[in-house]
Design a protein around this motif. Structure first.
Motif, PDB file in Angstrom:
ATOM      1  N   ALA B  97       2.707   3.451  -3.314  1.00 29.28           N
ATOM      2  CA  ALA B  97       2.000   2.371  -4.272  1.00 29.28           C
ATOM      3  C   ALA B  97       0.451   2.579  -4.183  1.00 29.28           C
ATOM      4  O   ALA B  97       0.126   2.052  -5.274  1.00 29.28           O
ATOM      5  N   SER B 101      -1.628   2.855  -7.515  1.00 35.40           N
ATOM      6  CA  SER B 101      -2.568   1.845  -7.766  1.00 35.40           C
ATOM      7  C   SER B 101      -3.959   2.277  -7.818  1.00 35.40           C
ATOM      8  O   SER B 101      -4.775   1.967  -8.728  1.00 35.40           O
ATOM      9  N   HIS B 179       4.479  -5.226  -8.972  1.00 36.04           N
ATOM     10  CA  HIS B 179       3.249  -4.452  -8.550  1.00 36.04           C
ATOM     11  C   HIS B 179       2.353  -3.924  -9.607  1.00 36.04           C
ATOM     12  O   HIS B 179       1.246  -4.068  -9.440  1.00 36.04           O
ATOM     13  N   CYS B 182       0.793  -6.560 -11.039  1.00 39.98           N
ATOM     14  CA  CYS B 182      -0.551  -7.095 -10.603  1.00 39.98           C
ATOM     15  C   CYS B 182      -1.553  -6.088 -10.183  1.00 39.98           C
ATOM     16  O   CYS B 182      -2.773  -6.476 -10.609  1.00 39.98           O
ATOM     17  N   PHE B 238      -1.434  -7.898  -2.522  1.00 37.37           N
ATOM     18  CA  PHE B 238      -0.881  -6.677  -2.114  1.00 37.37           C
ATOM     19  C   PHE B 238      -0.136  -6.627  -0.598  1.00 37.37           C
ATOM     20  O   PHE B 238       0.653  -5.764  -0.425  1.00 37.37           O
ATOM     21  N   ILE B 241       3.046  -7.647  -1.612  1.00 39.65           N
ATOM     22  CA  ILE B 241       3.843  -6.604  -2.222  1.00 39.65           C
ATOM     23  C   ILE B 241       4.400  -5.330  -1.460  1.00 39.65           C
ATOM     24  O   ILE B 241       5.358  -4.902  -1.494  1.00 39.65           O
ATOM     25  N   GLU B 245       8.177  -4.474  -1.011  1.00 39.52           N
ATOM     26  CA  GLU B 245       8.765  -2.907  -1.394  1.00 39.52           C
ATOM     27  C   GLU B 245       9.216  -2.198  -0.011  1.00 39.52           C
ATOM     28  O   GLU B 245      10.162  -1.520  -0.058  1.00 39.52           O
TER      29      GLU B 245
END
Lengths: 305, 296
Positions: B97, B101, B179, B182, B238, B241, B245
């Protein structure tokens, strides 16, 4: 060279946020590694690490590896814009590369001038990390005269490697017009397989093989071995230092070859196909430089200002 | 939607709304095509696709191999009560992730800064009728890249370390979409907020690669922090998140396992999108007034 270094410093000072980040970013990068290691080993001591390396303090293991790696200057993911290759890339993007290369000095001098700034920066980072870990967190290296001398030797090797990799990285940036190429070919692989904060022998093949032919691995191991008494890649710290030094000399030769300007019209030596583009630029600019020396001098004055 | 012209007025009829919506979409496509054109000039993307994720994730997995031992469970006191025993899954899920990101922050967060640096910002502004299409267009282009990048990263991870996944598919899909939204929201917000900062990229790097990656606990449980720092960490979307996840991809749990966190992230995402678009308008107007639009 000194003027170019000053120019690089004034450029860095112009971007004050970036300059501040350059001074402290090594700490930001280290924190997640230290915290992950702390959580995994449930504290500072690690039985598992002791079984593997003979060193029970994972904090000392990681800090020493990271200090050495910081001296190398290419391991910091936050400093993607802080290196010789990126300084060149920046000049390309802002359209000032040709102007800079028209200066009546050898191109290698320009790159070394830029490199001086980064040598100072990464030496500062390594020193502050070492002192901070020692004075604040009770980090416990074995400090002997021989160990300190070997550690300084390792730092010197890493600093020279930093500049030579930067020069080769600049070549890649110029050849491909793409600064990510340097990052992916040199920056991250060198970080990954150096064993700065993990045990190299646990890596799968072919990563392990790459680690054993990576000059950075030997320099990092020599630095750590000098201050713990237990090198991991070789039987003694001296052998690791000699291996790292030999690699560095080879890298220097390669970097020198890339920017060799001594031949007629700067054309001598085209050893690697992707470097041909650079050689062509060099030849063109060398002729331009001869033809417009007075212009170049005036540009140089402008740059200094 | 906002037009770059300060004289722009909201349409009064349905047909005018439709016309503006079509214009907005076409502007976005123009920016997307321009972004793909620029992107295709830098061939390192293919190399990045092949080895980038591995280089980002592997050092932490090797750290786990060194300190925990391959195949051994996480037993430290910081993992008590978390139900996570496989350090590979614990590390790999958030690091994938983070990796994805980072590409958003590089593409979108650095968008305005990059245009300023290359001297094409003003040109991009006058090309479109609606300035915020710079974000949406870039996002469309980036989503194409993101899809390829995500597939290659996941394939690489499965081939290499084969983490023990126990997926709640519906919940996982919702969390992953949230996610992505965001991350884009935060990238819009930061990009807009920092238009007048000459080295905005640095500020964003500190925010995304230092503050967020440390405080959100991508590679360690945040219970390692003192209480006050845990409170700050929990204010970062996060953090929730990554937890969601891990719950949905590794434990097979639903969103209800962290329902409060889920609602918080939804609200934070909506806020960041609105904030990003409003600040784009405000900061562009300020930059124009001060004559600092093209400064870098």
């Amino acid at each position: 060279m000194a003027q170019i270094s000053r120019n690089q410093l004034s450029l860095s000072l112009r971007y004050q946020n970036r300059f501040r980040m350059e001074l402290i970013s090594h700490v930001f990068i280290l924190i997640p590694i230290i915290l992950a290691a702390w959580a995994f080993s449930d504290g500072r001591g690690s039985e598992r690490l002791e079984q593997l390396t003979g060193l029970s303090d994972q904090f000392t293991f990681i800090i020493l590896g990271f200090v050495a790696f910081t001296a190398l200057g290419i391991g910091n993911m936050m400093l993607q814009e802080s290196h010789i290759a990126f300084a060149i890339s920046y000049e390309m993007m802002t359209g000032t590369l040709e102007r800079m290369f028209l200066m009546p000095v050898r191109r290698i001098t320009i790159l070394l001038g830029i490199g001086n700034y980064y040598i100072a920066l990464f030496t500062f980072q390594a020193l502050t990390l070492f002192l901070g870990a020692w004075l604040i967190f009770g980090f416990e290296p074995e400090l002997t005269t021989r160990g300190l001398l070997f550690a300084l030797w390792a730092v010197l090797v890493l600093v020279v490697t930093n500049v030579t990799l930067g020069i080769i990285g600049a070549a890649l940036t110029l050849a491909f017009k793409d600064n990510q190429m340097y990052m992916l070919v040199i920056h991250r692989p060198a970080a990954l397989v150096s064993g700065a904060y993990f045990f190299i022998d646990l890596m799968p093949q072919p990563m392990k093989f790459l680690a054993y032919i990576n000059p950075v691995s030997y320099a990092v191991d020599a630095f750590r071995g000098a201050l713990t008494g237990t090198p991991l890649l070789t039987d003694s710290t001296l052998i690791a230092l000699l291996a790292a030094s030999a690699y560095t000399v080879a890298l220097c030769l390669l970097a020198g070859l890339v920017y060799r300007l001594d031949g007629p019209n700067g054309t001598r030596g085209k050893p690697i196909p992707f470097l041909v583009a650079i050689m062509d630029i060099q030849r063109t600019n060398r002729i331009r430089c001869r033809q417009s020396r007075s212009l170049a001098v005036s540009i140089r004055i402008t740059l200094v200002r | 939607m906002q037009a770059h012209s300060s004289s722009y007025k909201l349409p009064e009829t349905a047909s005018a709304w439709l016309r503006d919506a079509i214009t907005y979409w076409l502007d976005s496509l123009t920016i997307a095509k321009y972004s793909i054109f620029i992107f295709s000039r830098y061939r390192s993307w293919l190399l990045n696709l092949m080895i980038g994720p591995f280089l980002m994730i592997a050092p932490f997995v090797f750290l786990g191999d060194t300190l925990v031992g391959e195949g051994k469970p996480l037993t430290g006191s910081y993992f008590t009560g978390t139900e996570f025993t496989d350090y590979i899954g614990f590390l790999v899920v958030p690091l994938i992730a983070v990796n994805l990101s980072n590409t958003v922050f590089t593409w979108i967060g650095g968008l305005i800064r990059q245009e300023q640096l290359m001297g094409t910002f003003e040109r991009a502004l006058v090309t479109t009728q609606f300035t915020s299409t710079m974000f949406i267009g870039k996002t469309i282009a980036h989503l194409l890249y993101l899809a390829i990048f995500a597939v290659s990263t996941v394939a690489l991870v499965f081939l290499w370390v084969s983490p023990e996944f126990d997926v709640n598919l519906t919940a996982a899909v919702i969390v992953i979409i949230l996610h992505v939204l965001c991350v884009y929201g935060m990238a819009f917000a930061m990009s807009s907020l920092l238009i007048r900062v000459t080295d905005s990229w640095t500020v964003q790097t500190v925010m995304t690669r230092a503050v967020l990656s440390i405080l959100a606990g991508a590679t360690f449980p945040i219970v390692i922090f003192p209480g006050w720092l845990q409170a700050i960490a929990k204010a970062i979307p996060f953090t929730w998140i990554f937890e969601l996840e891990r719950q949905t991809l590794l434990q097979g749990n639903g969103i209800d396992a962290e329902l409060g966190g889920f609602i918080y992230v939804v609200l934070a995402t909506i806020f960041m999108w609105i904030f990003g678009f409003v600040m784009l308008r405000v900061e562009l107007a300020n930059a124009k007034r001060r004559g600092s639009l093209g400064n870098f």
